[in-house]
Scaffold this motif. Structure first.
Motif, short mmCIF file in Angstrom:
data_model
loop_
_atom_site.label_atom_id
_atom_site.label_comp_id
_atom_site.label_asym_id
_atom_site.label_seq_id
_atom_site.Cartn_x
_atom_site.Cartn_y
_atom_site.Cartn_z
N ARG A 1 -47.70 55.18 -45.82
CA ARG A 1 -47.27 55.32 -44.40
C ARG A 1 -48.41 54.66 -43.32
O ARG A 1 -47.91 53.91 -42.42
N ASN A 2 -49.46 54.98 -43.55
CA ASN A 2 -50.60 54.23 -42.66
C ASN A 2 -50.65 52.76 -42.76
O ASN A 2 -50.44 52.19 -41.67
N LEU A 3 -50.21 52.17 -43.79
CA LEU A 3 -50.42 50.67 -44.07
C LEU A 3 -48.86 50.13 -43.47
O LEU A 3 -49.09 49.17 -43.20
N MET A 4 -47.82 50.89 -43.83
CA MET A 4 -46.50 50.51 -42.98
C MET A 4 -46.60 50.42 -41.38
O MET A 4 -46.23 49.58 -40.75
N ALA A 5 -47.55 51.61 -40.88
CA ALA A 5 -47.63 51.60 -39.47
C ALA A 5 -48.55 50.35 -39.05
O ALA A 5 -48.31 49.70 -37.78
N MET A 6 -49.61 50.02 -39.74
CA MET A 6 -50.25 48.79 -39.72
C MET A 6 -49.37 47.60 -39.51
O MET A 6 -49.56 46.83 -38.72
N THR A 7 -48.51 47.46 -40.43
CA THR A 7 -47.72 46.38 -40.75
C THR A 7 -46.65 46.11 -39.48
O THR A 7 -46.59 45.05 -38.91
N VAL A 8 -46.22 47.18 -39.07
CA VAL A 8 -45.35 47.17 -37.86
C VAL A 8 -45.80 46.76 -36.67
O VAL A 8 -45.30 45.86 -35.79
N ALA A 9 -47.06 47.48 -36.37
CA ALA A 9 -47.97 46.98 -35.14
C ALA A 9 -48.51 45.46 -35.15
O ALA A 9 -48.27 44.85 -34.26
N HIS A 10 -48.65 45.13 -36.33
CA HIS A 10 -49.17 43.52 -36.32
C HIS A 10 -47.98 42.87 -35.81
O HIS A 10 -47.99 42.00 -34.95
N LEU A 11 -46.65 43.13 -36.52
CA LEU A 11 -45.51 42.26 -36.23
C LEU A 11 -45.05 42.45 -34.87
O LEU A 11 -44.37 41.46 -34.05
N ALA A 12 -45.23 43.63 -34.31
CA ALA A 12 -44.88 44.02 -32.77
C ALA A 12 -46.04 43.38 -32.02
O ALA A 12 -45.40 43.07 -30.86
N GLN B 1 -60.78 49.86 -37.51
CA GLN B 1 -61.88 50.21 -38.56
C GLN B 1 -61.22 50.40 -39.81
O GLN B 1 -59.80 50.65 -39.85
N GLY B 2 -61.77 50.59 -40.77
CA GLY B 2 -61.05 50.86 -42.07
C GLY B 2 -60.29 52.17 -41.94
O GLY B 2 -59.38 52.38 -42.60
N GLU B 3 -60.69 53.11 -41.21
CA GLU B 3 -60.16 54.31 -41.10
C GLU B 3 -58.93 54.37 -40.10
O GLU B 3 -58.05 55.21 -40.11
N ALA B 4 -58.59 53.27 -39.46
CA ALA B 4 -57.38 52.97 -38.87
C ALA B 4 -57.21 51.52 -38.90
O ALA B 4 -57.57 50.63 -37.91
N PRO B 5 -56.97 50.98 -40.02
CA PRO B 5 -56.84 49.68 -40.44
C PRO B 5 -56.30 48.50 -39.44
O PRO B 5 -55.31 48.55 -39.07
N MET B 6 -57.39 47.82 -39.05
CA MET B 6 -57.01 46.61 -38.07
C MET B 6 -56.19 47.20 -36.77
O MET B 6 -55.71 46.17 -36.23
N THR B 7 -56.22 48.40 -36.61
CA THR B 7 -54.94 48.80 -35.39
C THR B 7 -55.55 49.75 -34.64
O THR B 7 -55.32 50.97 -34.89
N ASP C 1 -49.76 57.24 -36.62
CA ASP C 1 -49.52 57.07 -38.29
C ASP C 1 -50.51 56.23 -38.82
O ASP C 1 -50.67 56.11 -40.12
N VAL C 2 -51.20 55.36 -38.22
CA VAL C 2 -52.15 54.40 -38.82
C VAL C 2 -53.65 55.02 -39.17
O VAL C 2 -54.07 54.45 -40.06
N VAL C 3 -53.62 56.34 -38.58
CA VAL C 3 -55.07 56.67 -39.08
C VAL C 3 -55.20 57.40 -40.47
O VAL C 3 -54.21 57.99 -40.80
N MET C 4 -56.22 57.32 -41.18
CA MET C 4 -56.28 57.74 -42.39
C MET C 4 -55.92 59.21 -42.53
O MET C 4 -56.20 59.75 -41.47
N SER C 5 -56.15 59.67 -44.00
CA SER C 5 -55.94 61.12 -43.89
C SER C 5 -57.45 61.93 -44.37
O SER C 5 -57.50 63.17 -44.33
N GLY C 6 -58.24 60.97 -44.65
CA GLY C 6 -59.75 61.35 -44.61
C GLY C 6 -60.49 60.61 -45.60
O GLY C 6 -59.85 59.55 -45.99
#
Length: 486
Positions: free
Chosen positions: A164-175, A288-294, A346-351
């Motif tokens: 889910r985190n990486l899908m949120a990153m993916t959608v944000a990049h395309l948006a 950050q890696g904790e909120a990858p690229m986003t 949704d982009v933020v890591m779980s821990g």
């Protein structure tokens, strides 16, 4: 949704088109990439653990390894190939990786208690000769990627990124940043183990080809040549890489359409030179890696303004992310007031993997506390002001002073050591070590090379009779930075 679904969709739509290229040579089609990923998954499913590490310079095989690991419903653990072998081993042990895939160059340097498969060659191909696994059906909250970032304590921390985190990153990049299609390309100039590799999912989703330089690294001339050959080129680059492109004196390649820069400070003057050389193709990210690229971003249109305050900012909150600046007590900071940058979404890591203390310190009240200091202006632009974690970002790589200091202190000729970052036109920042002791720079360089990665070494040493300290004995890094500025 398992991220393998992105490749599944690309193969269904663009099956016979080229998916991965090495230089100008096509390596595999989308249908072929899907087949290889599923066959790798079939082999991996017999492995004794679910974390699979990959340690390599940029290579075409990284794409099939990434999606094969996800197809097996396992966890991808990329390792920065620039790290010292001891640091790589620490990540393998901490992650509990059951298998390591490494390039020939890296495999020769590793001494591990787990199996190491050398990428390429006959032995590697055996992994693709089993029956293909069925396409996975994974809980979106399941762990997909362990992103290791250097810790301020000197130990790496694995940010747990879900599908889910990486899908949120993916959608944000395309948006927010780019709208590629099947006639576009992603050129991997930056390392695929972190920055550039995180952009593989959005471009796979759109069927854009993955282009890996034959050198496996960033060479400005090679990069520009590839952008002359491949259609619709985009890339993620560290600011120092952008400056190296400008320094070639070459014109913008005909197919270079988007450069996303981030991972370190880009001075306004350097940015203006880049735009003069290559035109309005730039976007900037803060993450950050904790909120990858986003976390926030400066879009292409923002770069067209003549306002240096905007060009020197890190832009607005990204799509799907809430961003705030807070005081020490957690209350919102006023416009213009400096505080800690926090974000949620949704982009933020779980821990952090196996690190509940660090998780509790970083994820508080539903927000990721970045440790970075900044302020908003009255237009909503966020500007970074300082980094409370003292990280030095040099050439797009994070270098944490304490891990360098701890190694320096081990030298018998060092009584005290303190490491800070100094502004640098080419690298953004460089590492400077203040030393109390009798060791000379050559001795310290040789000592560091046995313990940490080459890129973390200080660019210069300053020798003092004593380090400035406050009444509690804490070293005053601000005083050292002021000394450098003078």
């Amino acid at each position: 949704m398992n991220l393998f679904a992105l490749l599944d969709q690309a193969a269904a739509r663009f099956g016979d088109r080229g998916a991965v290229y090495c230089g100008e040579r096509r390596v595999v089609t989308w249908a072929g990439l899907r087949e290889r990923a599923l066959r790798l998954a079939g082999s991996l499913q017999g492995a004794p653990g679910t974390r699979i590490a990959v340690a390599s310079e940029n290579r075409p095989e990284i794409v099939e390894l990434m999606f094969g690991i996800w197809a097996a419903e396992f966890v991808y653990v990329p390792i920065n190939y620039k790290l010292h072998p001891r640091e790589m081993a620490d990540i393998v042990v901490d992650s509990g990786a059951a298998q390591v895939f490494a390039s020939p160059k890296i495999a020769a340097r590793l001494d591990l208690d787990v199996p190491v498969e050398t990428v390429g060659g006959e032995s590697y191909e055996q992994w693709f000769r089993t029956e293909p696994a069925a396409a996975p059906d994974t809980d979106p909250a399941a762990l997909a990627w362990l992103f290791y970032t250097s810790g301020t304590t000197g130990r790496s921390k694995g940010a747990m990124l879900s599908h889910r985190n990486l899908m949120a990153m993916t959608v944000a990049h395309l948006a927010d940043f780019d709208a590629p299609d099947q006639d576009c390309s992603l050129v991997h100039g930056a390392p695929m183990s972190h920055g550039s590799g995180l952009y593989i999912p959005p471009y796979v989703l759109r069927g854009a080809r993955q282009v890996i330089p034959e050198s496996g690294a960033f060479d400005p001339g090679e990069f520009l040549d590839l952008c002359e050959h491949h259609p619709g080129c985009s890339a993620f680059l560290a600011p120092t890489m952008v400056q190296r492109l400008v320094a070639t004196g070459r014109d913008r390649p005909r197919h270079l359409r988007t450069v996303v820069y981030g991972g370190g400070p880009m001075y306004v003057d350097s940015l203006k030179k880049a735009m003069t050389a290559f035109g309005p193709i730039f976007t900037q990210l803060y993450g950050q890696g904790e909120a990858p690229m986003t976390i926030t971003g400066l879009r292409r249109a923002d770069h067209l303004c003549a306002d240096d305050a905007i060009l020197g900012s890190v832009g607005y909150a990204r799509s799907g992310v809430d961003v705030a600046v807070v005081r020490e007590d957690g209350t919102p900071a006023a416009i213009g007031e400096i505080g800690e940058i926090v974000c949620c979404g949704d982009v933020v890591m779980s821990g952090y993997w196996n690190n509940p203390a660090a998780t509790a310190a970083t994820l508080r009240g539903g927000w990721l506390h970045t440790g970075d200091m900044g302020s908003f202006d009255d237009r909503g632009y966020l500007t970074l002001r300082d980094r409370s974690k003292d990280v030095v970002i040099s050439g797009g790589s994070n270098i944490y002073p304490r891990e360098v200091e701890e190694v320096l202190i081990e030298h018998p000729g060092v009584t005290e050591a303190c490491v800070v970052g100094a502004p640098d036109e080419e690298w953004g920042e460089v590492v400077v070590a203040f030393i109390v002791g009798t060791a000379d720079p050559a001795e310290l360089d040789a000592h560091l090379l046995t313990r940490i990665a080459r890129f973390k070494r200080p660019k210069r040493y300053e020798f003092l009779d004593e380090l400035p300290k406050n009444s509690y004995g804490k070293v005053l890094k601000r005083a050292l930075r002021e000394q450098l500025a003078q």
